[in-house]
Design a protein around this motif. Structure first.
Motif, mmCIF file in Angstrom:
data_model
loop_
_atom_site.group_PDB
_atom_site.id
_atom_site.type_symbol
_atom_site.label_atom_id
_atom_site.label_comp_id
_atom_site.label_asym_id
_atom_site.label_seq_id
_atom_site.Cartn_x
_atom_site.Cartn_y
_atom_site.Cartn_z
ATOM 1 N N UNK A 88 0.960 -1.174 0.041
ATOM 2 C CA UNK A 88 0.148 -0.037 -0.103
ATOM 3 C C UNK A 88 0.829 1.160 0.056
ATOM 4 N N UNK A 89 0.457 2.222 -1.018
ATOM 5 C CA UNK A 89 1.337 3.309 -0.969
ATOM 6 C C UNK A 89 0.709 4.625 -0.550
ATOM 7 N N UNK A 90 0.654 5.243 0.603
ATOM 8 C CA UNK A 90 -0.153 6.307 0.901
ATOM 9 C C UNK A 90 0.354 7.546 0.300
ATOM 10 N N UNK A 91 1.607 7.713 -0.009
ATOM 11 C CA UNK A 91 2.233 8.670 -0.643
ATOM 12 C C UNK A 91 3.462 8.226 -1.437
ATOM 13 N N UNK A 130 -0.535 -0.365 -8.709
ATOM 14 C CA UNK A 130 -0.566 -0.009 -7.308
ATOM 15 C C UNK A 130 -0.602 1.622 -7.285
ATOM 16 N N UNK A 131 -1.898 2.027 -6.569
ATOM 17 C CA UNK A 131 -2.074 3.310 -6.556
ATOM 18 C C UNK A 131 -1.325 4.265 -5.520
ATOM 19 N N UNK A 132 -1.276 5.512 -5.456
ATOM 20 C CA UNK A 132 -0.564 6.235 -4.676
ATOM 21 C C UNK A 132 -1.569 7.177 -3.994
ATOM 22 N N UNK A 133 -1.629 7.282 -2.653
ATOM 23 C CA UNK A 133 -2.618 8.085 -1.981
ATOM 24 C C UNK A 133 -3.678 7.479 -1.133
ATOM 25 N N UNK A 134 -3.839 8.016 -0.025
ATOM 26 C CA UNK A 134 -4.566 7.419 0.999
ATOM 27 C C UNK A 134 -5.877 7.561 0.692
ATOM 28 N N UNK A 135 -6.826 6.680 1.010
ATOM 29 C CA UNK A 135 -8.343 6.942 0.647
ATOM 30 C C UNK A 135 -8.911 6.853 2.084
#
Length: 97
Positions: free
Chosen positions: A38-41, A89-94
């Motif tokens: 998981x990539x939050x940023x 893999x998307x970047x950014x917290x949801x």
């Protein structure tokens, strides 16, 4: 020391969101170890290793056992960066996770 065992549905859902929501399985392009990512940023990458993945990774096999803090396997990190570039893999917290 008392331990906290969540029992309310809201707390259990928060725990699930924080620990496993949005994890994407990524396989190392070298040893094929599969981890949850998981990539939050751009600078924050969470990697969830399984026992099977730790055994498959020769880099981790060369390190001492235990829960030591250490940089991730460079080949796995390159695989994750490739997955990000390819849009797997998307970047950014949801919703804060």
């Amino acid at each position: 020391m008392a331990s906290f065992v969540p029992t309310s549905a809201d707390t259990l859902e928060d725990q699930r969101l924080y620990t496993s929501a949005r994890l994407v399985e990524v396989a190392c392009l070298d040893c094929l170890a599969k981890v949850g990512v998981k990539k939050n940023s751009e600078h924050h990458t969470s990697i969830q290793w399984t026992g099977e993945a730790r055994q498959a990774c020769p880099e981790l096999g060369r390190r001492s056992s235990g829960r030591e803090g250490h940089p991730a396997c460079p080949r796995l990190m390159a695989s994750i960066e490739s997955a990000v570039r390819e849009g797997q893999v998307s970047i950014g917290a949801e919703d804060g996770y």
